[in-house]
Design an enzyme around this catalytic site. Structure first.
Site, PDB file in Angstrom:
ATOM      1  N   LYS A  56       0.823  -1.216   0.000  1.00 22.43           N
ATOM      2  CA  LYS A  56       0.000   0.000   0.000  1.00 22.43           C
ATOM      3  C   LYS A  56       0.857   1.266   0.000  1.00 22.43           C
ATOM      4  CE  LYS A  56      -3.488  -2.667  -0.033  1.00 22.43           C
ATOM      5  NZ  LYS A  56      -2.885  -3.519  -1.064  1.00 22.43           N
ATOM      6  N   ARG A  81      -6.517  -8.438  -8.195  1.00 25.54           N
ATOM      7  CA  ARG A  81      -7.140  -9.772  -8.272  1.00 25.54           C
ATOM      8  C   ARG A  81      -8.630  -9.587  -8.506  1.00 25.54           C
ATOM      9  NH1 ARG A  81     -10.074  -8.698  -3.704  1.00 25.54           N
ATOM     10  NH2 ARG A  81      -8.902  -7.711  -2.013  1.00 25.54           N
ATOM     11  N   GLU A 107      -3.189   6.484   7.765  1.00 27.54           N
ATOM     12  CA  GLU A 107      -3.796   7.432   6.842  1.00 27.54           C
ATOM     13  C   GLU A 107      -4.737   8.337   7.616  1.00 27.54           C
ATOM     14  OE1 GLU A 107      -4.277   5.240   2.484  1.00 27.54           O
ATOM     15  OE2 GLU A 107      -6.028   5.574   3.734  1.00 27.54           O
ATOM     16  N   HIS A 142     -15.300  -2.338   9.128  1.00 26.46           N
ATOM     17  CA  HIS A 142     -14.534  -2.207   7.878  1.00 26.46           C
ATOM     18  C   HIS A 142     -14.649  -3.440   6.989  1.00 26.46           C
ATOM     19  CE1 HIS A 142     -13.093   1.440   9.535  1.00 26.46           C
ATOM     20  NE2 HIS A 142     -12.597   0.820  10.593  1.00 26.46           N
TER      21      HIS A 142
END
Lengths: 503, 173, 503, 173
Positions: free
Chosen positions: A121, A296, A204, A239
């Protein structure tokens, strides 16, 4: 890696519904499929629908589905010329993709370099900034435990703690403030390690009122990349995506096409090949930021297939076989609306995983309904793997028809043995905020206070009491486990029958 | 109907409330069931053990019931309702409660899994909802919370340990 | 009849898959549904999916589903304000439609006059000729037994003997010559009487190499009529449709639109309201003739829904509720290709009906698959009604994808208890003449010589032998019905185990 | 494997042909099955009585088997194959045929239904395939044909009569 040639026999390095999905696509293309299975999965559905099957180890995925050598050995033993990784497990493992190439086996997916560029990431954020793709502000690099607190302060709470190797809603947690930092850090590191074998983390800025909207892309080996429109994934619990829909009711055509173009740019910037998904965070102000790319097939890919008519898994196999994309961007259109409900084996009230042997299974069908299932009646939902039982998808001419059709299907869905979150899905689909189409990722956390006691008007407890009485009496008809009260009631019943005859 | 036998009298416990139930079998699989004085005509067919098709006053109801002693877990279109049926003739009209009210609290595993962490120590005071342990199952972490206030008396597991569903993990007092 | 008002509670005067289909449409529209059931149907699926259920009599349909008074009484008892007749039974019974009107119950279908005009095949022919719709040459009127021979001679063999009240492939027989006349006459009269309670017959010239192509129409109560394109129904066995597809691979867009226009004209000429189907016979020369109009929903309606995205049963209910059609003709388009296989409870080899209790049922699902079923595991397929178990439908982006998808689904379909014609469907879908798309109603009669002994390459008998051996040994594991050989083999097995341990 | 017990020897009849079968159980549910000298590694799991998941030399095969004595009706993806297994040790290597060959022929109902018409009379000569009766079941008429040439000896039913599956309708000689 070997130059693309039409695939002949594909090993599916996965289990559950996605392994079944891939086996079906193979059969429809006239490609032979090879299932792999861990010990408890010998009788799993994916083994039954494949043409061949080969064992890869004991129950823990760390000793079976995640062991590269075992998967490669299975491919050799069964003469597979390609491997489809599905999602999770080895799907975003660049070393595995590289190993396949080294062994002369076609990896159904992007190049190892593209996986590395996007799979990490932090790497991806750097690449996207360079490519001029908007990203969410956050830490420049991965963080040690002792660095996290300071970095969180710098960015400013609330922050999002994410596994660098994470994805699919796993290995991430929102941290509202300093107090919750320690426990979140522990939890995410352990989840990252167990799920991805890589516990590097980064931070983040947490965008308030965010929508999670993702764009599906397809790229062939001839340099053509198209997007296949978006999916709205803002119905999340911890999440974890629970319900997805396409098109997104939040964005308009202008933003829709802008996001599509950015998604194509992002994919092209890493020389992406195959099916991939660009995840965006869209703020209440409709500004969108690149979150990550999943290199994917996505769990929720069926809703895109329902509205576009494009079989994404067949497309993956054709691309891996060297075929060019048969569509130009303007040939791809959305028609109607599709919704996916993820049916999890969990307690309907506590949401705790509730595995078990399926003693009864009645799956809805009929117009507009698609069920991508990993189970059958008599199958065992074990504690070893994800609790997802199936993906129920409804298509409608418009969003309202799709919602009403899904509610119809959920009302027909019957499963006994494991728990299931059917009632939760009905709650969401009946909720005014969902019905309005104007909801963000805070929807569940803010609105869900447990299932309502009763449904509109009806008296479920009276119905439940009657059902219980019937169960008690009919059970004695089958004269199983007769006990004191049973005898008493049997006498009462015999009397009742006698009376009925003479009365 | 002119004559009939004495109805079967039951006390039903659902959502904490007690409801009076009378059952008359009119014919095989055909019942007249009265709940708190409201009468229902019921046609009940067993599709397979624990799975029924009911017609209640013409309403068609599909349901699945798991029975454990006098406890019946009724699944109505994905919604689970627990019903206890007590034969009032047998108990002299008094419904006997078996749930432990008050007293030392036991923290049990809700599912098979692995202990990730223990969040409390013996002697800690806990509130209702305080996290006591974290259990991992099916690749997800779940915090096991205290059902009420108390003091940690005993911790029976340690991180890394595998536990069975229902296993006692800790005791409060 | 009462002026249209939104429907609140609809009684479904039918059983089986179409009753389930209608109950689903009701639920999706927020309309309550009432099932009716004969004694053996108390636990049928259609009773379980409806909101209410009411008994209408014993097993024979002549004493239950066909008894107008019982159906009306059920509607009164359950407070239904409308009745949907489905297909068959009372669907094309004008007297029933009239009775509904008299009782103030909305009949979900056309007016009694339209049913009469189209329901009587001889009447219909006259009306269509008057409306300028092309028809097949044949007898002007219905015929007495002693008239048939002479009329057949006049028209010239081969001729088609048809029940005036017939439809849905029932009550008709092709007569190649004089010799076969007597037995055909007897059979068709008896079938007409038992199926429609009306044994009037007429003759038509038998068109050679004919295609059976039908056009779906929808007409509202505001004078608007549209067509929803065609269905190719030429795969027939004994004049019974077995597989249908849409679009038709035989006709081109020019003919497609011409037929659509004629269909709209035909429906409008009798003031038609609701969903109906105009059946055409299309010769090898692509000339098309009106055959008959079915003034009801059609068994094979799902393939039209799959390619157009229009829910025809919801449309019926909306029209009956007085809503105008939401589409103009140019809003309706075909997308992709759909195929339906009718799964019948019949012996795969002899085609004789093979009823029974369903001990195992595994229905295919996943992308592009729709199953409209009337059964569930544990359900009884009785001898009293049609042998249709379910309608399996596959959608594909093109015809080839739809065929390959259907073959995939058929390979997954498992049912034990009743017989099923799965293998027959696979034979058809794999046949070059079907694959070419260039087949007519002679396809099955000319090509089908029984199922091939073995499938390409594979050695099914070796597999079957292994399965039998396993069944024998595993059966003894469960030690059921142990007999002499069983004992012998158990001893052998005990020995085997011992050896395996020490060896 | 170094040592092993004597294999189970069977004779299999399928599609009229006789095939030699040898079975060795290597481990529970794991077999080595040899057919006419060709060896197959088999991993067999029972999903439920009569329903199996087989791995035959890595090929995954789902099948359902209905067993009646030594007859096994095997359903492979909708295709039904009948297999007879004879224990050759028991029969001294000779497979015993039980089907009646020749002799007077019996016409039986293939399913429950109602007789619509009788197409022949006692004394009529019939060919193989001659229609003998018409039976209605599930709203369809089915002509019951003669399985071989013969003369009608006896007719046991009449139009309108209900018949059970397997019931004898007529006799030929």
């Amino acid at each position: 890696m070997p130059s693309p040639k039409p695939l002949r026999r594909v090993l599916i390095a996965n289990r559950g519904e996605i392994a079944v999905r891939i086996a079906r696509a193979c059969r429809e293309l006239g490609i032979e499929s090879v299932a792999v299975y861990s010990e408890p999965d010998r009788t799993a559905l994916h083994v039954q629908v494949a043409d061949f099957a080969y064992p890869v180890g004991p129950a823990p995925s760390s000793q079976s589905y995640l062991v590269v050598d075992n998967i490669i050995a299975a491919a050799k033993a069964t003469g597979a010329d390609a491997i489809h990784p599905g999602y999770g497990f080895l799907a975003e493992n660049a070393a595995f993709a590289r190993r396949c190439a080294a062994e002369g086996i076609t990896f159904v997916g992007p190049t190892p370099d593209a996986i590395i560029a996007m799979g990490d990431k932090v790497e991806a954020r750097k690449r996207m900034i360079a490519a001029g793709v908007p990203v969410v502000p956050g830490s420049k690099d991965t963080l040690r435990d002792d660095e996290v607190a300071a970095e969180a302060e710098r960015i400013g709470y609330p922050v999002m703690l994410k596994a660098s190797a994470g994805g699919g809603g796993k290995g991430m947690r929102m941290i509202p403030g300093k107090a919750e930092l320690a426990s979140a850090l522990r939890a995410v590191r352990s989840e990252a390690k167990s799920s991805f074998g890589d516990d590097r983390l980064y931070l983040e800025k947490f965008v308030l009122g965010p929508h999670h909207v993702e764009v599906q892309v397809l790229a062939d080996t001839h340099g053509h990349t198209v997007h296949v429109f978006e999916r709205e994934c803002s119905v999340q619990r911890r999440h974890q995506k629970v319900i997805e829909e396409s098109p997104s009711p939040f964005i308009d055509d202008k933003i829709r096409h802008a996001m599509g173009e950015v998604a194509v740019k992002a994919a092209a910037s890493v020389g992406y090949v195959g099916a991939g998904t660009i995840e965006f965070m869209v703020g209440a102000d409709k500004n969108f930021y690149f979150l990550e790319m999943n290199t994917r097939i996505q769990v929720e890919h069926p809703i895109t297939e329902m509205v576009t008519g494009i079989d994404l898994v067949q497309a993956q196999l054709r691309i891996a076989g060297g075929e060019p994309l048969p569509w130009r961007q303007q040939d791809i259109a959305q028609r109607g609306h599709a919704i996916e409900c993820r049916i999890y084996a969990e307690d309907p009230v506590t949401f705790f995983p509730a595995p078990g042997k399926i003693s009864l299974l009645r799956v809805p069908s009929g117009i507009g309904i698609r069920d991508d299932s990993s189970v059958y009646e008599g199958a065992e939902v074990t504690v070893h793997y994800d609790p997802m039982i199936s993906k129920l998808v409804a298509w409608g001419a418009d969003r309202d028809e799709a919602i009403r059709r899904m509610l119809r299907a959920l009302a027909e869905y019957r499963i006994q043995g494991p728990g299931a979150n059917i009632a939760f899905h009905r709650w969401v689909l009946e909720h005014p905020r969902f019905r309005s189409g104007n909801y963000d990722t805070n929807f569940i956390p803010q609105e869900y206070k447990g299932l309502p006691a009763a449904e509109d008007g009806a008296d479920p407890s009276a119905t439940a009491i009657i059902a219980a009485v019937v169960a008690m009496l009919e059970r004695q008809d089958r004269s199983t486990g007769a006990k004191a009260p049973a005898q008493a009631q049997s006498a009462w019943r015999a009397n009742a029958r006698r009376e009925a005859i003479h009365g | 109907m002119a004559r009939q036998q004495d109805p079967l009298k039951l006390s039903a416990r659902v959502d904490g409330a007690a409801r009076e139930v009378e059952v008359v079998e009119v014919a095989p699989h055909i019942y007249r069931i009265t709940i708190d004085g409201v009468e229902h005509a019921v046609d009940a067919r067993t599709l397979r053990p624990g799975s029924f098709s009911l017609l209640i006053d013409q309403h068609s109801v599909a349901c699945d019931v798991r029975t454990d002693g006098d406890k019946h877990r009724v699944d109505l279109a994905g919604r689970t309702i627990e019903v206890r049926l007590i034969d009032t003739l047998r108990h002299g009209g008094v419904a006997v409660e078996t749930e432990t009210v008050g007293g030392p609290q036991e923290i049990r595993a809700m599912m098979p899994g692995k202990i990730v962490t223990v969040l409390v120590a013996v002697g800690d005071a806990v509130e209702k909802g305080t996290g006591v342990l974290v259990v991992e199952a099916m690749k997800m972490e779940n915090e096991v919370k205290s059902a009420g206030p108390g003091v940690v008396k005993e911790i029976l597991v340690q991180p890394g340990q595998a536990v069975e569903s229902g296993e006692i993990l800790a005791r409060l007092e």
